[in-house]
Structures are given as structure tokens and as C-alpha cells.
Design an enzyme around this catalytic site. Structure first.
Site: not given
Ligand code: C5P
Length: 242
Positions: A37, A69, A72, A128, A220
Site C-alpha cells: 500500500k 473531487d 469528471n 478513524t 507498524r
Molecule cells: O501501522 P498501522 O498498522 O497503524 O498502519 C495502518 C495503516 O492503515 C496506515 O497506513 C493507515 O493510514 C491505514 N488506515 C488506518 N485506519 C483507517 C484507514 C487506513 O489505520 N481507517
């Protein structure tokens, strides 16, 4: 579940500052991870360079740029995202049903023109980071966040999107209301042995998959581990046991 099935469900968030760090993650983890990702941080810094690197390794990539956005512009951007080889990308479900339909049209056109895999387009319902208070007082939406998420997920399905991004908390409700084929990709994944960090609504890898997640996002818990291979092997062991 066998190892190949597990690999297809795993998405690794390349949330790093330097291109070289991202390349090291792709090199070392591509045997274990089906999809990498690329978020705004890496994409704004290095654009197509990281994307082309992931493609060279024959891994899927998910362009996490959350389009929002006019229809189009979203159609044209979606076309280019698929033209550049993304398997997954996302759009804000709050951008309207018409905007989400435009994303689907743009992606389908590119998929036909460039003969790519079927693109998976996911709706982002409510970030979130948005609390109930901010939803009501700043965004001026007088609803509780859970029902708002469900309404947006319904709009995403109506627009022909393939699924949504949702935490493990909302996962059962979305599957129940919108059907098991409506894809749910779940972030906030924390094995029992890892740190929670700043995540609030978390689930273990096996917990999220057992609850029906089609894809789980690892961040992480793996990228911050001292031994990343050991961390991912432990995650495989946990999921194989389901
Ligand atoms: O390191 P960690 O497991 O917290 O990373 C979670 C990933 O998922 C990050 O790239 C974060 O931006 C993404 N994400 C999230 N919660 C969401 C949508 C996306 O943690 N609701």
C-alpha cells in the site's frame, strides 16, 4: 488456510519517509505480502518510482490516495491510477454516489484499454480520526458515526464499488447488511504480541480474518519489528491455525 491464500489477504502499508526504506521492505517482504500500500506520503515524495519498483517485483499495489473531487476529475484520475497498474485504490464515499460511479467508469475504461487485472475500488467511509463530536459539531452531520458509516457503505455499493475500508468493529455489520461478497479491507491490525501505538479499534490478524475481512492491512506491527521476517512468520502461524 494455506500460505498462498494468506499471502493474498495481506496488505503492507509502506508508511516510510525514504524511498530506499520502502524498497527494502518490498524486497524483503514480497514473498509474504500480496499487496503493498502506497499512501500519500510516499506517493507525493516519489510518485511513480516506488510504484514501478513494486510492479517489477510482480506484487500488487494499492494506491491509497482517497480521491475526493468533482466526478469528471475523479474519473480521469481513476483512469490514470489503473493505467499505472494499481490493483486497488480508494475514494471517499462522502464524495457522492455520482463521484464513486465516475471512479468506477474511469477505472473500467483504463482496465479495458490496458488489459489489466480487474481493479478493486474501495470506499473510505469515515476516517478513524473523525470523532463523534467532530462529526456533529464541525462536519455538521447529526448522526451517530456507526449508522453514518453504514449509510456511506450502502452508497458505495450502490455506486458499484467493490467494497470499503473498515475497522474490525464495523466489519460484521457491513458484511451482514451488504453481503459477504462486498469486500472489506481492515486496518488497525495488532497481533497480541505487538504494541497498540495510536490505533483505537484494533483486531488481531486471525480475529479480523475470522470475522470476515477479505484483506488486512499490516503496518507498524511488521515494519516496526526488530526482526520483520520473524514477525510476519508469527502472523502466518496465527492465521494458518484458523
Ligand atoms: O501501522 P498501522 O498498522 O497503524 O498502519 C495502518 C495503516 O492503515 C496506515 O497506513 C493507515 O493510514 C491505514 N488506515 C488506518 N485506519 C483507517 C484507514 C487506513 O489505520 N481507517
Amino acid at each position: 488456510m494455506n500460505r498462498d491464500e494468506i499471502k493474498q489477504k495481506l496488505v503492507l502499508a509502506l508508511d516510510v519517509e525514504r524511498l530506499e526504506e520502502a524498497k527494502v521492505l518490498v524486497d524483503s517482504l514480497s514473498p509474504y505480502i500480496g499487496t503493498f500500500k502506497v499512501g500519500l506520503q510516499l506517493f507525493c515524495g516519489f510518485g511513480l518510482e516506488i510504484i514501478n519498483y513494486i510492479k517489477e517485483k510482480n506484487s500488487n499495489f494499492f494506491l491509497d490516495v482517497k480521491l475526493h473531487d468533482i466526478p469528471n476529475t475523479v474519473e480521469k484520475a481513476s483512469y490514470n491510477i489503473i493505467k499505472n497498474g494499481a490493483t486497488f485504490f480508494n475514494v471517499h464515499a462522502q464524495g457522492s454516489v455520482d463521484m464513486m460511479k465516475a471512479a468506477r467508469i474511469g477505472a473500467q475504461k483504463a482496465s479495458m484499454d490496458y488489459n489489466t487485472k480487474k481493479p478493486v475500488i474501495l470506499g473510505v467511509t469515515l476516517l478513524t480520526s473523525i470523532s463523534q463530536e467532530v462529526l456533529n459539531k464541525e462536519l455538521l452531520i447529526n448522526k451517530d458515526s456507526t449508522s453514518f458509516v453504514l449509510e456511506l457503505a450502502k452508497n458505495a455499493k450502490l455506486a458499484g464499488l467493490d467494497g470499503v475500508v473498515a475497522s474490525a468493529n464495523e466489519l460484521p455489520m457491513i458484511k451482514k447488511e451488504l453481503g459477504k461478497d462486498f469486500i472489506v479491507l481492515t486496518p488497525g491490525i495488532r497481533p497480541s504480541w505487538s504494541c497498540v501505538d495510536d490505533q483505537k479499534r484494533i483486531a488481531t490478524p486471525s480475529g479480523a480474518i475470522a470475522a470476515g475481512a477479505d484483506y488486512i492491512v499490516l503496518g507498524r506491527a511488521v515494519t516496526g519489528a526488530v526482526d520483520r521476517i520473524e514477525a510476519i512468520e508469527k502472523i502466518y502461524d496465527e492465521i494458518i491455525g484458523i
